[in-house]
Write an enzyme that holds these catalytic residues in place. Structure first.
Site, short mmCIF file in Angstrom:
data_model
loop_
_atom_site.label_atom_id
_atom_site.label_comp_id
_atom_site.label_asym_id
_atom_site.label_seq_id
_atom_site.Cartn_x
_atom_site.Cartn_y
_atom_site.Cartn_z
N SER A 118 14.36 -3.01 15.90
CA SER A 118 14.66 -1.56 16.30
C SER A 118 15.57 -0.75 15.40
O SER A 118 16.47 -1.46 14.92
CB SER A 118 15.34 -1.72 17.66
OG SER A 118 16.06 -0.51 18.27
N TYR B 238 21.71 -4.43 23.69
CA TYR B 238 20.72 -4.49 22.79
C TYR B 238 20.20 -4.18 21.57
O TYR B 238 19.73 -4.92 20.79
CB TYR B 238 19.77 -3.26 23.66
CG TYR B 238 18.25 -2.82 23.26
CD1 TYR B 238 17.24 -3.71 23.31
CD2 TYR B 238 18.39 -1.94 22.22
CE1 TYR B 238 16.07 -3.41 22.67
CE2 TYR B 238 17.09 -1.56 21.81
CZ TYR B 238 15.82 -2.29 22.14
OH TYR B 238 14.69 -1.84 21.37
P1 NAP Z 1 7.67 -1.78 26.91
O1 NAP Z 1 6.74 -0.87 27.27
O2 NAP Z 1 8.92 -2.07 28.03
O3 NAP Z 1 6.83 -3.34 27.12
C1 NAP Z 1 7.65 -4.71 27.08
C2 NAP Z 1 6.62 -5.81 26.91
O4 NAP Z 1 7.43 -7.00 26.79
C3 NAP Z 1 5.75 -5.97 28.16
O5 NAP Z 1 4.50 -6.47 27.85
C4 NAP Z 1 6.70 -7.12 28.93
O6 NAP Z 1 6.00 -7.82 29.82
C5 NAP Z 1 6.98 -7.81 27.84
N1 NAP Z 1 8.32 -8.67 27.99
C6 NAP Z 1 9.52 -8.22 28.31
N2 NAP Z 1 10.35 -9.35 28.45
C7 NAP Z 1 9.73 -10.43 28.26
C8 NAP Z 1 9.90 -11.78 28.44
N3 NAP Z 1 10.94 -12.25 28.66
N4 NAP Z 1 8.86 -12.67 28.32
C9 NAP Z 1 7.59 -12.18 27.97
N5 NAP Z 1 7.06 -10.87 27.89
C10 NAP Z 1 8.23 -10.12 27.96
O7 NAP Z 1 8.35 -2.08 25.53
P2 NAP Z 1 7.89 -1.33 24.22
O8 NAP Z 1 8.58 -0.10 24.12
O9 NAP Z 1 6.59 -1.54 23.79
O10 NAP Z 1 8.88 -2.35 23.09
C11 NAP Z 1 8.14 -3.36 22.42
C12 NAP Z 1 9.40 -3.72 21.42
O11 NAP Z 1 9.64 -2.65 20.61
C13 NAP Z 1 10.44 -4.18 21.97
O12 NAP Z 1 10.88 -5.47 21.67
C14 NAP Z 1 11.41 -3.09 21.99
O13 NAP Z 1 12.88 -3.64 21.86
C15 NAP Z 1 10.92 -2.83 20.49
N6 NAP Z 1 11.36 -1.35 20.42
C16 NAP Z 1 10.79 -0.48 21.11
C17 NAP Z 1 11.39 1.08 21.14
C18 NAP Z 1 10.65 2.21 21.75
O14 NAP Z 1 11.09 3.33 21.67
N7 NAP Z 1 9.76 1.96 22.59
C19 NAP Z 1 12.21 1.42 19.86
C20 NAP Z 1 12.70 0.20 18.99
C21 NAP Z 1 12.43 -1.09 19.65
P3 NAP Z 1 5.93 -7.23 31.39
O15 NAP Z 1 5.63 -6.19 31.64
O16 NAP Z 1 5.00 -8.31 32.18
O17 NAP Z 1 7.50 -7.66 32.03
#
Ligand code: NAP
Length: 260
Positions: free
Chosen positions: A155, A169
């Protein structure tokens, strides 16, 4: 043309990819793009079965190959089951996108209790380590594997620390950066490349989980490009790092942040 071969008639076993947290957001965009590039994709998720099923359907409608596997990656038994199911259903693993990640309600550090910090680290750090372990056990030439690629989803918060929101985080993602640097060197001679992407502010549901559904509207002004990113823009960077186009790239951490 004499002697030419129809490449579509050559039977090739597909590359097998696990995307943790592949049901929604960045993970789902990555799974869809990977399937378009010919990967057979395992879409892991923790609880939202319908989201996972929808992503699988989207891939199948484009004649791609995908299946969903529920497993909480913060649990060692869950991770082992995820990889064993992949072995059984799709065959030898070639790639892993360590994408599953979580955060909790925005708060200052002095309000955090140990349980919250541990939950965040259990998924973002321990989960990422365990998935890397299972992938290396299968892909490393040291263990009889054929090599492969890992992309960890870190991130942009590792560089700014997320004050007032979720320093726990941001720190957990700092650990993901260090995991990437160390593991890349550890397995470089064993046919495995390990890289990371650092997404900036991306339009997904994760911001609502932190208690601010409209967060993107506030923070996008901090981005030099003056806009948030789309999950597909992160997926494209992940796919580049996964494929042989990045064959001499390992230990790299690619900012996908609109310049921030
Ligand atoms: P999101 O929309 O909240 O989706 C999270 C995904 O991870 C969902 O499929 C969720 O499954 C799964 N998940 C969470 N905890 C889990 C666990 N313990 N075991 C298995 N699956 C799990 O998140 P996103 O924004 O796409 O983020 C994806 C990655 O990018 C993350 O690592 C996040 O930290 C990183 N990131 C995101 C952003 C941003 O702005 N969006 C920025 C920087 C980094 P369920 O729905 O079934 O719980």
């Amino acid at each position: 043309m004499a002697g030419s071969r129809d490449v579509t008639s050559i039977s090739q076993s597909p590359q097998v990819l696990i995307v943790t947290g592949g049901s929604r957001g960045i993970g789902a965009a990555t799974a869809v793009l990977a399937a378009r590039r010919g990967y057979a994709v395992v879409i892991n998720y923790r609880q939202d079965h319908e989201a996972a099923a929808q992503t699988v359907r989207a891939i199948q409608q484009e004649n791609g190959r995908a299946l969903s596997v529920q497993a909480d990656i913060s649990s060692e038994t869950g991770v082992v089951r995820l990889f064993e199911t992949t072995d059984r259903e799709l065959g030898p693993l070639s790639a892993l996108v360590n994408n599953a990640g979580t955060l909790e309600q925005q708060m200052r550090l002095e309000a955090m209790d140990a349980a919250r910090i541990e939950r965040t680290f259990a998924t973002n750090v321990t989960g990422a380590f365990l998935c890397c372990r299972e992938a290396v056990r299968r892909m490393s030439t040291r263990h009889g594997g054929k090599g492969g690629a890992i992309v960890n989803v870190s991130s942009g918060s590792t560089c700014v620390g997320s004050p007032g929101e979720y320093i726990d985080y941001a720190a957990s993602k700092g650990a993901v950066d260090t995991l990437t640097i160390g593991l890349a060197k550890e397995v470089a001679e064993e046919g495995i490349r390990v890289n990371a992407v650092r997404p900036g502010f991306i339009y997904t549901d994760i911001h609502a989980k932190g208690g601010e559904p409209e967060r993107m509207e506030r923070v996008k002004k901090l981005v030099p490009m003056q806009r948030g990113g789309q999950p597909e823009e992160v997926a494209a960077a992940i796919l580049w790092l996964l494929t042989s186009e990045a064959s001499y790239v390992t230990g790299a951490i690619l900012n996908v942040t609109g310049g921030r």
